[in-house]
Design a protein around this motif. Sequence first.
Motif, PDB file in Angstrom:
ATOM      1  N   GLY A 137      -3.973   3.296   4.796  1.00  0.00           N
ATOM      2  CA  GLY A 137      -2.582   3.150   4.398  1.00  0.00           C
ATOM      3  C   GLY A 137      -2.389   3.310   2.910  1.00  0.00           C
ATOM      4  O   GLY A 137      -1.316   3.016   2.382  1.00  0.00           O
ATOM      5  N   GLY A 138      -3.432   3.766   2.213  1.00  0.00           N
ATOM      6  CA  GLY A 138      -3.350   3.933   0.769  1.00  0.00           C
ATOM      7  C   GLY A 138      -3.174   5.387   0.379  1.00  0.00           C
ATOM      8  O   GLY A 138      -2.857   6.240   1.214  1.00  0.00           O
ATOM      9  N   LEU A 148      -5.173  -2.716   7.364  1.00  0.00           N
ATOM     10  CA  LEU A 148      -4.188  -1.651   7.207  1.00  0.00           C
ATOM     11  C   LEU A 148      -3.771  -1.627   5.746  1.00  0.00           C
ATOM     12  O   LEU A 148      -3.050  -2.515   5.274  1.00  0.00           O
ATOM     13  CB  LEU A 148      -2.973  -1.868   8.107  1.00  0.00           C
ATOM     14  CG  LEU A 148      -1.777  -0.931   7.861  1.00  0.00           C
ATOM     15  CD1 LEU A 148      -2.181   0.528   8.016  1.00  0.00           C
ATOM     16  CD2 LEU A 148      -0.624  -1.275   8.800  1.00  0.00           C
ATOM     17  N   GLY A 149      -4.242  -0.631   5.009  1.00  0.00           N
ATOM     18  CA  GLY A 149      -3.946  -0.538   3.584  1.00  0.00           C
ATOM     19  C   GLY A 149      -4.889   0.446   2.944  1.00  0.00           C
ATOM     20  O   GLY A 149      -5.579   1.214   3.623  1.00  0.00           O
ATOM     21  N   GLY A 162       5.700   1.145 -12.638  1.00  0.00           N
ATOM     22  CA  GLY A 162       6.525   1.739 -11.595  1.00  0.00           C
ATOM     23  C   GLY A 162       6.134   3.128 -11.160  1.00  0.00           C
ATOM     24  O   GLY A 162       6.791   3.707 -10.281  1.00  0.00           O
ATOM     25  N   LYS A 163       5.067   3.705 -11.742  1.00  0.00           N
ATOM     26  CA  LYS A 163       4.633   5.043 -11.338  1.00  0.00           C
ATOM     27  C   LYS A 163       3.904   4.984  -9.998  1.00  0.00           C
ATOM     28  O   LYS A 163       3.189   4.029  -9.707  1.00  0.00           O
ATOM     29  CB  LYS A 163       3.692   5.637 -12.395  1.00  0.00           C
ATOM     30  CG  LYS A 163       4.325   5.803 -13.769  1.00  0.00           C
ATOM     31  CD  LYS A 163       5.378   6.882 -13.767  1.00  0.00           C
ATOM     32  CE  LYS A 163       5.974   7.087 -15.154  1.00  0.00           C
ATOM     33  NZ  LYS A 163       4.993   7.628 -16.105  1.00  0.00           N
ATOM     34  N   ARG A 164       4.109   6.028  -9.196  1.00  0.00           N
ATOM     35  CA  ARG A 164       3.416   6.121  -7.918  1.00  0.00           C
ATOM     36  C   ARG A 164       1.980   6.586  -8.118  1.00  0.00           C
ATOM     37  O   ARG A 164       1.682   7.347  -9.039  1.00  0.00           O
ATOM     38  CB  ARG A 164       4.145   7.089  -6.969  1.00  0.00           C
ATOM     39  CG  ARG A 164       5.439   6.519  -6.419  1.00  0.00           C
ATOM     40  CD  ARG A 164       6.089   7.507  -5.455  1.00  0.00           C
ATOM     41  NE  ARG A 164       5.205   7.870  -4.360  1.00  0.00           N
ATOM     42  CZ  ARG A 164       5.032   7.147  -3.259  1.00  0.00           C
ATOM     43  NH1 ARG A 164       5.684   6.003  -3.116  1.00  0.00           N
ATOM     44  NH2 ARG A 164       4.219   7.551  -2.303  1.00  0.00           N
ATOM     45  N   SER A 165       1.088   6.118  -7.238  1.00  0.00           N
ATOM     46  CA  SER A 165      -0.316   6.509  -7.313  1.00  0.00           C
ATOM     47  C   SER A 165      -0.477   7.886  -6.677  1.00  0.00           C
ATOM     48  O   SER A 165      -0.577   8.019  -5.456  1.00  0.00           O
ATOM     49  CB  SER A 165      -1.190   5.476  -6.583  1.00  0.00           C
ATOM     50  OG  SER A 165      -2.538   5.868  -6.625  1.00  0.00           O
ATOM     51  N   THR A 166      -0.461   8.910  -7.508  1.00  0.00           N
ATOM     52  CA  THR A 166      -0.606  10.289  -7.046  1.00  0.00           C
ATOM     53  C   THR A 166      -1.835  10.908  -7.690  1.00  0.00           C
ATOM     54  O   THR A 166      -2.367  10.406  -8.688  1.00  0.00           O
ATOM     55  CB  THR A 166       0.630  11.122  -7.422  1.00  0.00           C
ATOM     56  OG1 THR A 166       0.744  11.170  -8.853  1.00  0.00           O
ATOM     57  CG2 THR A 166       1.901  10.502  -6.833  1.00  0.00           C
ATOM     58  N   ALA A 177       0.838  -1.199   0.000  1.00  0.00           N
ATOM     59  CA  ALA A 177       0.000   0.000   0.000  1.00  0.00           C
ATOM     60  C   ALA A 177       0.872   1.248   0.000  1.00  0.00           C
ATOM     61  O   ALA A 177       1.999   1.246   0.506  1.00  0.00           O
ATOM     62  CB  ALA A 177      -0.938  -0.004   1.204  1.00  0.00           C
ATOM     63  N   THR A 178       0.343   2.334  -0.547  1.00  0.00           N
ATOM     64  CA  THR A 178       1.136   3.528  -0.835  1.00  0.00           C
ATOM     65  C   THR A 178       1.859   4.080   0.385  1.00  0.00           C
ATOM     66  O   THR A 178       3.032   4.438   0.313  1.00  0.00           O
ATOM     67  CB  THR A 178       0.232   4.618  -1.440  1.00  0.00           C
ATOM     68  OG1 THR A 178      -0.454   4.080  -2.569  1.00  0.00           O
ATOM     69  CG2 THR A 178       1.039   5.824  -1.871  1.00  0.00           C
TER      70      THR A 178
END
Length: 322
Positions: free
Chosen positions: A93-94, A62-63, A172-176, A11-12
């Motif tokens: 947690g995301g 938790l996530g 591979g990109k982050r979740s933004t 999770a992020t």
Amino acid sequence: MRALLVVNPAATTTSARTRDVLAHALASDLKLEVATTEYRGHARDLARQAAQSGSAELVIALGGDGTVNEVVNGLLHEGPDPDRLPRLAVVPGGSTNVFARALGMPNHVVEATGALLDALESGSERTVGLGLAGGVPGTDDAEIPSRWFTFTAGLGFDAGVIGRVEQQRERGKRSTHSLYVRQVMRQFLTEPHRSKGTITLRRQGEEPIEELALSMVCNTAPWSYLGNKPLYAAPEASFDTGLDVLGLSRLTPAAVSRYGTQLLTSSPEKGPHGKHAVTLHDLTDFTLHSQVPLPFQMDGDHLGLRTSVNFTGVRRALRVIV
């Protein structure tokens, strides 16, 4: 109280340190078992085992929203029974954490842990309604198993955006939030059904609503968040009622600009509205059918292409510590 803490390490905003701090804090008040997920669907399997064996009175997720969705589907594997099933608790947690925030939980692990401990000490809990989506008899999707969702589902445009985000994350990109905004624009530019939708909403005893280009099903409000900004697609949606729907019959540049602005400036009193907007409140049972296969999502998880989905709003499905 016997409790199972289900941790998604991918999770992020979840880390080993976060898990250890949370587990240490909870272990002072609970007989705690900690399980870390190792594959997609593992959280569902862990929660199902806890519900079936009676080994836990409380399952803590938790996530992010995907982890919560898996845990909920595990707990409800044999159907809703709030008096028998373990209670659910959520520690965000995301990247967005819509379900936890809709319940009023702080969007920070440490603060949320403190709120959870306070709720456990005071015995604070509520019973929430959830959505159930499954295949429609007599269609190509008839054999698709039913699945629960906690805050939203969508057939069409929004699901296409989520599918694009998942593709980027696999690279591979982050979740933004900026990643989501970019994928919204790309989905719009490639959307083949912008001017005439392919979706029909059917419910018993009512005239069908046809040619929808976008259909979002909401179980609570807000529908989502842009950073700390809540977005209200269906302001009346609630864990205490059935399901709400926002449908748009046009996704032309002018319509997207108008309804996008309305969504960004939405409030608990007012969401997207206008000539090409359809809003329905407190639905118990309805079907979305598309003339062509469209992307489908539940709680931010892309589930592939569908042509028909049946939705059921189930009141008092699960007890949650809040």
